[in-house]
Write a protein that holds these residues in place. Structure first.
Motif, PDB file in Angstrom:
ATOM      1  N   ARG A 147      45.255  -0.101  27.669  1.00 42.25           N
ATOM      2  CA  ARG A 147      44.870   1.141  27.995  1.00 42.25           C
ATOM      3  C   ARG A 147      43.775   1.784  27.490  1.00 42.25           C
ATOM      4  NH1 ARG A 147      50.601   1.004  27.227  1.00 42.25           N
ATOM      5  NH2 ARG A 147      50.397   2.304  25.354  1.00 42.25           N
ATOM      6  N   ASP A 152      44.924  -1.797  33.164  1.00 37.15           N
ATOM      7  CA  ASP A 152      46.416  -1.693  33.211  1.00 37.15           C
ATOM      8  C   ASP A 152      47.125  -2.796  32.375  1.00 37.15           C
ATOM      9  OD1 ASP A 152      48.533  -0.991  35.876  1.00 37.15           O
ATOM     10  OD2 ASP A 152      49.004  -3.007  34.731  1.00 37.15           O
ATOM     11  N   ASP A 153      48.212  -2.066  31.435  1.00 32.98           N
ATOM     12  CA  ASP A 153      48.559  -2.802  30.536  1.00 32.98           C
ATOM     13  C   ASP A 153      49.786  -3.927  31.160  1.00 32.98           C
ATOM     14  OD1 ASP A 153      51.047  -1.211  31.339  1.00 32.98           O
ATOM     15  OD2 ASP A 153      50.883  -0.126  29.482  1.00 32.98           O
TER      16      ASP A 153
END
Ligand SMILES: *Cc1c(COP(=O)(O)O)cnc(C)c1O
Length: 423
Positions: A147, A152-153
């Motif tokens: 992040r 996008d994690d």
């Protein structure tokens, strides 16, 4: 490998013949309310206190009382270079060169500092690979790094998962992931010895594979340091981190260790976060100099370190030095093998050990699944004087550590488990 036998006699004889048996007396063993020693099987969570720790810490308290700021140079163990007193012993335990090792900060902090330098995502190569059942702190740390860099994690995180119905991960599956997604992976960060299953990975194999695909490779060795023979230098890993309060018996929340491979020791272009303790020691106190990078792992330090915590680490490392780590590893294999033998004798329809059965693929911990068990089993064990660790949904982790656990400890642990299961 060993010829184990059932019965208390066997355990007693093993303890009598164990050259390191007396080290148990160098530790404070927690007691029940009647004053009897508990059977302590959670050295993988918080190692016990060596009896000599107090005097090591007291030495620094006294020097602080008597010398004040002069203690930095005049203390019996001067505080300015104090962290250096730990380096050689720590390097031996993790199989590294002194220039590759530093004791500083705490584990998750070090993991982030390492990722500042070794997680350098680009638009096309930004993913991080971890093992599916990674320790929560590691997972949270890598997700936050994704992040932090604007990724996008979920999409950026690749999990190395066990196969359906299995607990242990498989190297062929890792190879398959790298074959298809290797060029998207910036960093492989795996727990060197998985905290849940007790699976000890082949660090060199993972590193070689990762490097072949151009990935950086680091390990969290929290459950490996002081437990298994690590060869961090030979593994070729870019970095590793660990803590000292588990198998290294240095007290709750004590400092972490950090390894940076020698090949990065003099690379001043490697991005990093810095502070005055990463600056050249000779000119550190001129205070007005341009920043001058200290070489090696020490160059990742930020602050002047907490001496009281380091005194506890020193007390513990001195014990490891006296016993010899090889002696401990040898005993550990025998002790855990004995534990496995006794558990299997309980019947494989009630007990399943999810930890690998090959002694080179595990440390001292066995993770035990008991059929139809819930947390009450763990509570009953505690009532019976056994300190173990419960992981939802149904796993008991027990780690007979060779420094202060005996064959009789293991014998009585299994006897009590048997009594509870038969009740
Ligand atoms: C124990 C452990 C931690 C704990 O991290 P701290 O920063 O010391 O609180 C993290 N990761 C692993 C794999 C551990 O075993």
């Amino acid at each position: 490998m060993f010829d184990y036998k059932l019965g208390l006699d066997f355990a007693i004889k093993q303890d009598e013949n164990d050259p390191s048996a007396s080290y148990k007396n160098q530790f404070h063993i927690p007691k029940d309310k009647h004053g009897n020693d508990l059977i302590y099987m959670t050295g993988n969570s918080l190692g016990l206190q060596p009896k000599n720790t107090k005097s090591y810490i007291n030495q620094e308290l006294e020097d602080w009382a008597n010398l004040g700021v002069e203690g930095h140079t005049e203390a019996k163990n001067p505080w300015l270079p104090y962290h250096e007193f730990l380096t050689e012993s720590m390097a031996k335990i993790v199989g590294a060169k002194p220039i590759e090792v530093v004791v500083m900060n705490t584990l998750t902090t070090n993991l982030h500092l390492m990722m500042v330098s070794f997680y350098k995502p680009t638009k096309t190569r930004y993913k991080i690979l971890i093992e599916a059942d990674a320790f929560p702190s590691d997972k949270y740390a890598v997700e936050s790094q994704l992040r932090h860099h604007g990724f996008d994690d979920k999409e950026g995180l690749i999990l190395w998962k066990p196969r359906e119905g299995e607990e242990l991960v498989n190297y062929a599956d890792l190879e398959a992931i790298l074959e298809t997604q290797g060029n998207e992976i910036a960093l492989i960060m795996v727990g060197g010895l998985n905290y849940y299953t007790g699976q000890y990975f082949d660090l060199k194999r993972i590193t070689t594979l990762g490097h072949k695909y151009g990935c950086m490779v680091g390990f969290d060795c929290a459950h490996a340091a002081g437990n298994v023979p690590l060869n961090l230098h030979d593994s070729g890993a870019d970095f590793a981190v660990w803590c000292t309060y588990k198998y290294l018996n240095s007290g709750p929340g004590s400092l972490g260790g950090c390894f940076v491979h020698e090949r990065h020791a003099y690379n001043k272009n490697l991005n990093r976060f810095t502070g005055w303790w990463s600056h050249n020691k000779q000119t550190r106190f001129n205070m007005r100099d341009e920043f001058d990078q200290l070489p090696g792992a020490e160059g990742w330090q930020l602050s002047n370190p907490p001496i009281l915590s380091m005194a506890a680490i020193r007390a513990s490392l001195d014990i490891f030095n006296t016993v010899g780590f090889e002696t401990l590893v040898e005993k550990s294999k025998k002790l855990t093998g004995y534990f496995e033998f006794l558990l299997k004798a309980l019947g494989e329809d009630t007990i399943r050990i999810i930890t690998p059965n090959h002694p080179n693929e595990r440390g001292c911990q066995l993770s035990i699944q008991v059929k139809n068990a819930n947390k009450t089993l763990h509570n009953k064990l505690t009532e019976a004087g056994v300190i173990s660790d419960w992981r939802e949904p149904d796993v008991i982790r027990c780690a007979p550590t060779p420094l202060y656990n005996s064959f009789q400890d293991v014998y009585y642990l299994v006897e009590r488990l048997k009594t509870i299961l038969n009740a």
